[in-house]
Scaffold this active site. Structure first.
Site, PDB file in Angstrom:
ATOM      1  N   ILE A   1      35.441  46.261  41.679  1.00 47.99           N
ATOM      2  CA  ILE A   1      34.381  45.465  42.280  1.00 47.99           C
ATOM      3  C   ILE A   1      34.933  44.532  43.357  1.00 47.99           C
ATOM      4  CG2 ILE A   1      34.533  43.620  40.564  1.00 47.99           C
ATOM      5  CD1 ILE A   1      31.469  43.419  40.706  1.00 47.99           C
TER       6      ILE A   1
ATOM      7  N   GLY B   1      35.870  48.962  37.978  1.00 43.62           N
ATOM      8  CA  GLY B   1      34.757  49.866  38.196  1.00 43.62           C
ATOM      9  C   GLY B   1      35.178  51.295  38.477  1.00 43.62           C
TER      10      GLY B   1
ATOM     11  N   GLU C   1      38.304  44.279  33.480  1.00 49.02           N
ATOM     12  CA  GLU C   1      37.245  43.268  33.396  1.00 49.02           C
ATOM     13  C   GLU C   1      37.635  42.020  32.603  1.00 49.02           C
ATOM     14  OE1 GLU C   1      35.156  46.961  34.712  1.00 49.02           O
ATOM     15  OE2 GLU C   1      36.831  46.476  33.379  1.00 49.02           O
TER      16      GLU C   1
ATOM     17  N   ASP D   1      30.716  46.420  31.689  1.00 48.29           N
ATOM     18  CA  ASP D   1      29.302  46.603  31.325  1.00 48.29           C
ATOM     19  C   ASP D   1      28.592  47.732  32.061  1.00 48.29           C
ATOM     20  OD1 ASP D   1      29.256  45.418  33.816  1.00 48.29           O
ATOM     21  OD2 ASP D   1      28.087  43.671  33.224  1.00 48.29           O
TER      22      ASP D   1
END
Length: 359
Positions: free
Chosen positions: A149, A205, A228, A236
């Protein structure tokens, strides 16, 4: 279970020594013998077709390095796929029936910005409806697959969500997370097989993305991180749900997710995250496109039906999967592709020479 097309195929006139024999040209006993012989030949050749070994990309992977680099360069300069114009992605027609989707922000290590999350959905929804496409290779431009991300670009969306109170903020975040989850679920939903070709870092990601793909190849310099927890959140958008199913080792998944440590290429291979490791990016891409070409030479009815049923069976009991397969194939067994495939086997032709209708 034989289809009407298969029955018609087996009972069709038999050609022997240049002469045609049919029910009207020979006695009933001779016809019976001919039918038995044809049936046995059909069975033997079909068995040969099903059990023959395939060699996916082995010759390509042994090319000189310079040749491989030239191949990748030619693919990178390939024709742009129509109706695919994006900020974060580049989609090209690599070969007949094969699309190459590149994460295309090399100057940002292919970090996933705001545009990426919606463009992936648009891209793979179009691919799903593209009757000419039969396989997809997804890779990263530049020095790595993806850094995950883009926190700088996404910070305001994630850290300053809309809403007047906790309930409204939560409602907004719920919709936002569901939207981001679809970014990778759309790959899984696409009936065309998707091959991930990973080099360098596959972070955050990126792991969500590749676990939604059907097949994963990587270069020796690849590494994988469920990153993460290092930025204060639980993954998530797919990793925690798909990675355990992919590698089948909950202890290892927990270790990776709790620590954010790097999993290197050899460990990824031994754990089952990837199916093959290659010396470098160029050789890996050669093999990925060779695999895509092999897949695209098969009946699209057979291949896409196989993907749909594999995914359904993964998420259901054996009995439910078998029942779904029964309902599926009572229609799909009526395809002309069966006759074409078996005819090619009897004539000792490669499936690449068979023209299957678009799907």
């Amino acid at each position: 279970m034989p289809s009407p097309n298969m029955a018609a195929f087996v009972s069709s006139p038999l050609v022997l020594s240049g002469r045609v024999y049919s029910n009207t040209s020979v006695a009933m006993a001779a016809t019976t013998v001919a039918t038995v012989v044809a049936s046995r030949r059909f069975r033997d050749l079909l068995t040969l077709r099903l059990t023959a070994p395939t060699h996916l990309g082995l010759n390509l992977s042994l090319r000189p390095m310079g040749s491989s680099a030239q191949v990748e360069a030619s693919r990178a300069a390939g024709s742009e796929a129509p109706h695919h114009n994006y900020e974060s992605l580049r989609v090209t027609a690599a070969q007949r029936h094969i699309l190459h989707v590149q994460l295309n922000r090399p100057e940002k290590r292919n970090a996933m910005n705001k545009a990426f999350w919606s463009e992936m959905v648009e891209c793979f929804n179009k691919i799903a409806q593209d009757a000419d496409c039969r396989a997809v290779v997804i890779s990263g431009a530049g020095k790595m697959f993806t850094a995950g991300i883009d926190l700088m670009d996404m910070a305001s969306t994630i850290l300053q969500p809309e809403g007047d109170d906790v309930a409204r903020i939560s409602w907004h975040l719920r919709n936002l997370i569901a939207k981001y989850q679809e970014t990778f679920s759309v790959i899984e939903k696409c009936p065309k097989p998707v091959i991930a070709a990973i080099h360098g870092g596959c972070i955050g990601g990126g792991v969500d993305l590749i676990t939604a793909c059907d097949i994963r190849y990587c270069a020796q310099d690849a590494y994988f991180q469920v990153k993460e927890v290092d930025v204060g959140l639980a993954a998530d958008v797919g990793t925690l749900q798909r990675l355990p199913r992919v590698i089948g080792n909950q202890s290892l998944v927990n270790e990776l997710a709790f620590t954010a440590r790097k999993m290197m290429a050899d460990e990824a291979l031994s754990s089952g995250l990837v199916s093959r490791v290659f010396p470098d990016k160029e050789v890996m891409l050669d093999a990925a496109f060779a695999l895509a070409a092999e897949i695209s030479s098969k009946s699209p009815v057979a291949v896409q039906g196989t993907k749909v049923n594999l995914l359904y069976s993964r998420d259901h009991s054996v009995a439910e999967g078998l029942n779904y397969m029964t309902a599926w194939n009572m229609g799909m067994l009526q395809t002309q592709d069966i006759m074409k495939s078996v005819q090619a086997a009897m004539e000792k032709k490669e499936l690449k020479s068979v023209t299957f209708s678009k799907l």
